[in-house]
Design a protein around this motif. Structure first.
Motif, short mmCIF file in Angstrom:
data_model
loop_
_atom_site.label_atom_id
_atom_site.label_comp_id
_atom_site.label_asym_id
_atom_site.label_seq_id
_atom_site.Cartn_x
_atom_site.Cartn_y
_atom_site.Cartn_z
N VAL A 226 12.55 4.15 0.08
CA VAL A 226 12.78 4.91 -0.75
C VAL A 226 14.31 5.16 -0.98
CG1 VAL A 226 12.84 7.52 -0.94
CG2 VAL A 226 10.60 6.33 -0.53
N ALA A 227 14.98 4.88 0.30
CA ALA A 227 16.60 5.20 0.25
C ALA A 227 17.08 4.29 -0.54
CB ALA A 227 17.11 5.12 1.60
N GLU A 228 16.42 2.84 -0.63
CA GLU A 228 17.12 1.79 -1.33
C GLU A 228 16.92 1.37 -2.91
OE1 GLU A 228 19.71 1.16 1.72
OE2 GLU A 228 19.61 -0.32 -0.29
N GLY A 229 15.58 2.31 -3.18
CA GLY A 229 15.24 2.29 -4.39
C GLY A 229 14.06 1.10 -4.69
N LEU A 230 13.60 0.45 -3.53
CA LEU A 230 12.90 -0.50 -3.59
C LEU A 230 11.55 -0.50 -4.01
CD1 LEU A 230 13.98 -2.53 -0.37
CD2 LEU A 230 15.04 -2.89 -2.82
N SER A 231 10.60 -1.44 -4.28
CA SER A 231 9.15 -1.12 -4.68
C SER A 231 8.41 -1.31 -3.26
CB SER A 231 8.58 -2.46 -5.76
OG SER A 231 8.96 -3.73 -4.74
N ALA A 232 7.03 -1.16 -3.44
CA ALA A 232 6.35 -1.22 -2.20
C ALA A 232 6.43 -2.36 -1.30
CB ALA A 232 4.89 -1.27 -2.61
N PRO A 233 6.39 -2.38 -0.06
CA PRO A 233 6.52 -3.44 0.86
C PRO A 233 6.07 -4.68 0.35
CG PRO A 233 6.13 -1.46 2.10
CD PRO A 233 5.82 -1.22 0.56
N GLN A 234 4.70 -4.60 0.47
CA GLN A 234 4.15 -6.02 0.17
C GLN A 234 2.75 -5.62 -0.51
OE1 GLN A 234 4.91 -9.04 0.55
NE2 GLN A 234 6.87 -8.86 1.40
N ASP A 235 2.11 -6.51 -1.20
CA ASP A 235 0.72 -6.38 -1.83
C ASP A 235 -0.40 -5.83 -0.85
OD1 ASP A 235 0.76 -9.11 -4.25
OD2 ASP A 235 2.03 -7.07 -4.17
N GLN A 236 -0.20 -5.97 0.46
CA GLN A 236 -1.22 -5.48 1.48
C GLN A 236 -1.02 -4.05 1.40
OE1 GLN A 236 1.62 -7.33 2.53
NE2 GLN A 236 2.66 -6.61 4.14
N PHE A 237 -0.16 -3.39 0.93
CA PHE A 237 -0.26 -1.86 1.18
C PHE A 237 -0.68 -1.08 -0.14
CE2 PHE A 237 1.40 -1.57 5.16
CZ PHE A 237 2.29 -2.60 5.39
N GLN A 238 -1.26 -2.08 -0.90
CA GLN A 238 -2.10 -1.46 -2.16
C GLN A 238 -3.41 -1.56 -1.69
OE1 GLN A 238 -0.31 -0.81 -4.99
NE2 GLN A 238 1.54 -1.33 -3.82
N ILE A 239 -3.98 -0.27 -2.28
CA ILE A 239 -5.34 -0.17 -1.87
C ILE A 239 -6.56 -0.81 -3.13
CG2 ILE A 239 -7.29 1.69 -1.66
CD1 ILE A 239 -4.93 1.83 0.40
N ASP A 240 -6.55 -2.26 -2.85
CA ASP A 240 -7.18 -3.01 -3.81
C ASP A 240 -8.17 -3.75 -3.31
OD1 ASP A 240 -5.95 -4.66 -2.30
OD2 ASP A 240 -4.61 -5.70 -3.74
N THR A 241 -8.84 -3.61 -2.01
CA THR A 241 -9.96 -4.18 -1.44
C THR A 241 -10.81 -3.16 -0.83
OG1 THR A 241 -8.94 -4.62 0.63
CG2 THR A 241 -8.61 -6.26 -0.97
N LEU A 242 -12.15 -3.28 -0.47
CA LEU A 242 -12.93 -2.52 0.25
C LEU A 242 -12.26 -2.09 1.60
CD1 LEU A 242 -15.31 -0.75 0.17
CD2 LEU A 242 -16.69 -2.67 0.99
N GLU A 243 -11.68 -3.04 2.36
CA GLU A 243 -11.25 -3.17 3.68
C GLU A 243 -9.95 -2.11 3.63
OE1 GLU A 243 -11.88 -5.76 2.22
OE2 GLU A 243 -13.80 -6.39 3.33
N ARG A 244 -9.16 -2.26 2.64
CA ARG A 244 -8.07 -1.38 2.53
C ARG A 244 -8.40 0.20 2.17
NH1 ARG A 244 -4.66 -6.12 -0.40
NH2 ARG A 244 -4.31 -7.38 1.63
N LEU A 245 -9.24 0.17 1.39
CA LEU A 245 -10.07 1.49 1.05
C LEU A 245 -10.59 2.09 2.38
CD1 LEU A 245 -11.08 3.77 -0.87
CD2 LEU A 245 -13.21 2.35 -1.16
#
Length: 220
Positions: free
Chosen positions: A48-67
């Motif tokens: 947030v301080a550096e204005g970067l995007s999300a760390p990696q795709d693994q932190f997107q809620i895009d699978t049942l396991e991540r849900l």
């Protein structure tokens, strides 16, 4: 305690949190869950301080396991809120009981001392606070709502203006059904012409509810 992330440690932090994720540390109860949570928070603060995007795709809620991880986090926070509220309510009840007992035991005596020491005005400022007498205007109440309502309607004039009928929207919704912008009477199936009625379209709201131990996946 997780140290603050900086440009020299960011890459290593991502590698470590990926390893923690693969090991299941995102799940509550995992031995390394606290480290995962702390590292995730530190990475988020840095990004947030550096204005970067999300760390990696693994932190997107895009699978049942991540849900499942997301729901687990929500459920944990909801449970903590419930426990905290229960603790707060119990503490508040205890304080209120103590205050009631204090008033029962000493309030009448305290009022006598106050009245004896008032020279002018209705309050006395002390080192520990202010004590005083608050005047409450006389008010009317009711012992029989139906009888009073009939009396007010019969009297008319200004007295009738205090009668404010209120529409029971809960009951009204049970009597009608909505299709698009049209309202129908459930009992007759005919269109209901009701000037002044507004329609709030049906919606779907995302929710998370803490599950019970042993419950499986429930799809509707």
């Amino acid at each position: 305690m997780i140290s603050a992330i900086d440009p020299t440690t960011y890459a290593d932090a991502l590698t470590r949190i990926q390893a923690l994720w693969n090991a299941g540390a995102s799940q509550i109860g995992h031995p390394d869950h606290a480290e995962f949570e702390g590292l995730y928070a530190a990475i988020t603060v840095y990004e947030v301080a550096e204005g970067l995007s999300a760390p990696q795709d693994q932190f997107q809620i895009d699978t049942l396991e991540r849900l499942q991880w997301f729901v687990g986090k929500k459920a944990d926070l909801q449970s903590r809120k419930v426990r905290l509220k229960a603790q707060y309510d119990a503490m508040l009840r205890d304080i209120e009981r103590n205050e009631e007992h204090l008033d029962w035991r000493y309030a009448a005596q305290a009022e006598q001392v106050l009245r004896a020491n008032l020279s002018k005005g209705k309050s006395l400022k002390l080192l520990t606070g202010t004590v005083g007498l608050r005047k409450t205007a006389a008010r009317v109440g009711t012992t029989d709502d139906a009888a009073l309502l009939r009396a007010l309607e019969a009297a008319g004039g200004d007295l009738a203006t205090v009668i404010e009928p209120k529409i029971n929207l809960t009951a009204l919704n049970r009597l009608i059904k909505i299709e698009g912008d049209t309202v129908y009477l459930v009992s007759e199936g005919t269109i209901a012409e009701l000037p002044g009625l507004s329609i709030k379209p049906a919606t779907e709201t995302f929710f998370v509810k803490a599950g019970k131990e042993g419950e499986g996946t429930d799809q509707e």
